[in-house]
Design a protein around this motif. Sequence first.
Motif, PDB file in Angstrom:
ATOM      1  N   CYS A  22      39.839  52.502  38.643  1.00 11.07           N
ATOM      2  CA  CYS A  22      40.609  52.038  39.797  1.00 11.07           C
ATOM      3  C   CYS A  22      41.929  52.786  39.787  1.00 11.07           C
ATOM      4  O   CYS A  22      42.731  52.614  38.865  1.00 11.07           O
ATOM      5  CB  CYS A  22      40.833  50.542  39.695  1.00 11.07           C
ATOM      6  N   TYR A  37      37.446  42.226  39.886  1.00 11.83           N
ATOM      7  CA  TYR A  37      36.672  41.174  40.516  1.00 11.83           C
ATOM      8  C   TYR A  37      35.309  41.758  40.896  1.00 11.83           C
ATOM      9  O   TYR A  37      35.136  42.969  40.956  1.00 11.83           O
ATOM     10  CB  TYR A  37      37.348  40.701  41.806  1.00 11.83           C
ATOM     11  N   ARG A  45      33.716  36.083  45.849  1.00  9.55           N
ATOM     12  CA  ARG A  45      34.303  37.031  44.909  1.00  9.55           C
ATOM     13  C   ARG A  45      34.782  36.272  43.680  1.00  9.55           C
ATOM     14  O   ARG A  45      35.392  35.214  43.784  1.00  9.55           O
ATOM     15  CB  ARG A  45      35.468  37.754  45.574  1.00  9.55           C
ATOM     16  N   TYR A  93      35.727  45.236  42.555  1.00  9.75           N
ATOM     17  CA  TYR A  93      37.038  45.527  43.114  1.00  9.75           C
ATOM     18  C   TYR A  93      38.109  45.359  42.036  1.00  9.75           C
ATOM     19  O   TYR A  93      37.948  44.560  41.116  1.00  9.75           O
ATOM     20  CB  TYR A  93      37.375  44.550  44.235  1.00  9.75           C
ATOM     21  N   ASN A  95      42.490  44.731  41.527  1.00  3.96           N
ATOM     22  CA  ASN A  95      43.679  44.266  42.231  1.00  3.96           C
ATOM     23  C   ASN A  95      44.756  43.947  41.221  1.00  3.96           C
ATOM     24  O   ASN A  95      44.473  43.701  40.039  1.00  3.96           O
ATOM     25  CB  ASN A  95      43.377  43.023  43.067  1.00  3.96           C
ATOM     26  N   PRO A 102      45.104  37.407  43.648  1.00  2.00           N
ATOM     27  CA  PRO A 102      45.257  38.826  43.980  1.00  2.00           C
ATOM     28  C   PRO A 102      46.437  39.045  44.909  1.00  2.00           C
ATOM     29  O   PRO A 102      46.719  38.218  45.779  1.00  2.00           O
ATOM     30  CB  PRO A 102      43.924  39.161  44.672  1.00  2.00           C
ATOM     31  N   THR A 105      46.124  44.319  49.270  1.00  2.00           N
ATOM     32  CA  THR A 105      44.971  44.479  50.151  1.00  2.00           C
ATOM     33  C   THR A 105      43.805  45.052  49.357  1.00  2.00           C
ATOM     34  O   THR A 105      43.985  45.992  48.580  1.00  2.00           O
ATOM     35  CB  THR A 105      45.314  45.427  51.313  1.00  2.00           C
ATOM     36  N   TRP A 106      42.623  44.486  49.560  1.00  2.00           N
ATOM     37  CA  TRP A 106      41.460  44.947  48.818  1.00  2.00           C
ATOM     38  C   TRP A 106      41.059  46.367  49.217  1.00  2.00           C
ATOM     39  O   TRP A 106      41.169  46.753  50.368  1.00  2.00           O
ATOM     40  CB  TRP A 106      40.267  44.029  49.076  1.00  2.00           C
ATOM     41  N   GLY A 109      35.994  48.945  47.113  1.00  2.00           N
ATOM     42  CA  GLY A 109      35.127  48.529  46.025  1.00  2.00           C
ATOM     43  C   GLY A 109      34.123  49.606  45.666  1.00  2.00           C
ATOM     44  O   GLY A 109      34.011  50.645  46.340  1.00  2.00           O
TER      45      GLY A 109
END
Length: 116
Positions: A22, A37, A45, A93, A95, A102, A105-106, A109
């Motif tokens: 990430c 997540y 989620r 995902y 975060n 969280p 903004t997501w 993924g």
Amino acid sequence: QVQLVEAGGGLVQPGGSLRLSCAASRSIFSINAMAWYRQAPGKQRELVAAISGGSTNYADSVKGRFTISRDNAKNTLYLQMNSLKPEDTAVYYCNAILGTRPLLTWGQGTQVTVSS
């Protein structure tokens, strides 16, 4: 706004391994706890793993199989996943978190599919 880009997912057989990454668009890792997540089809989620300073926490379902780590210099969070099971199939995902909430903004993924 910080952007998060997850990568490293794919199709793997049961018992296999994957390493997710990430990347953040700017340095946030040194001041925030971070987490992975996942969301499986038809399910909410769920938090899988979190890291804050030198401390890590894991969901019971992945404890002993997954390892979360971070490289602050590279603004990158990792999730090493071993002994994968079909029930690990989900979109994963990352975060920044405050407690378990969280903050950002997501991202899009990365899909992990465990199947023979």
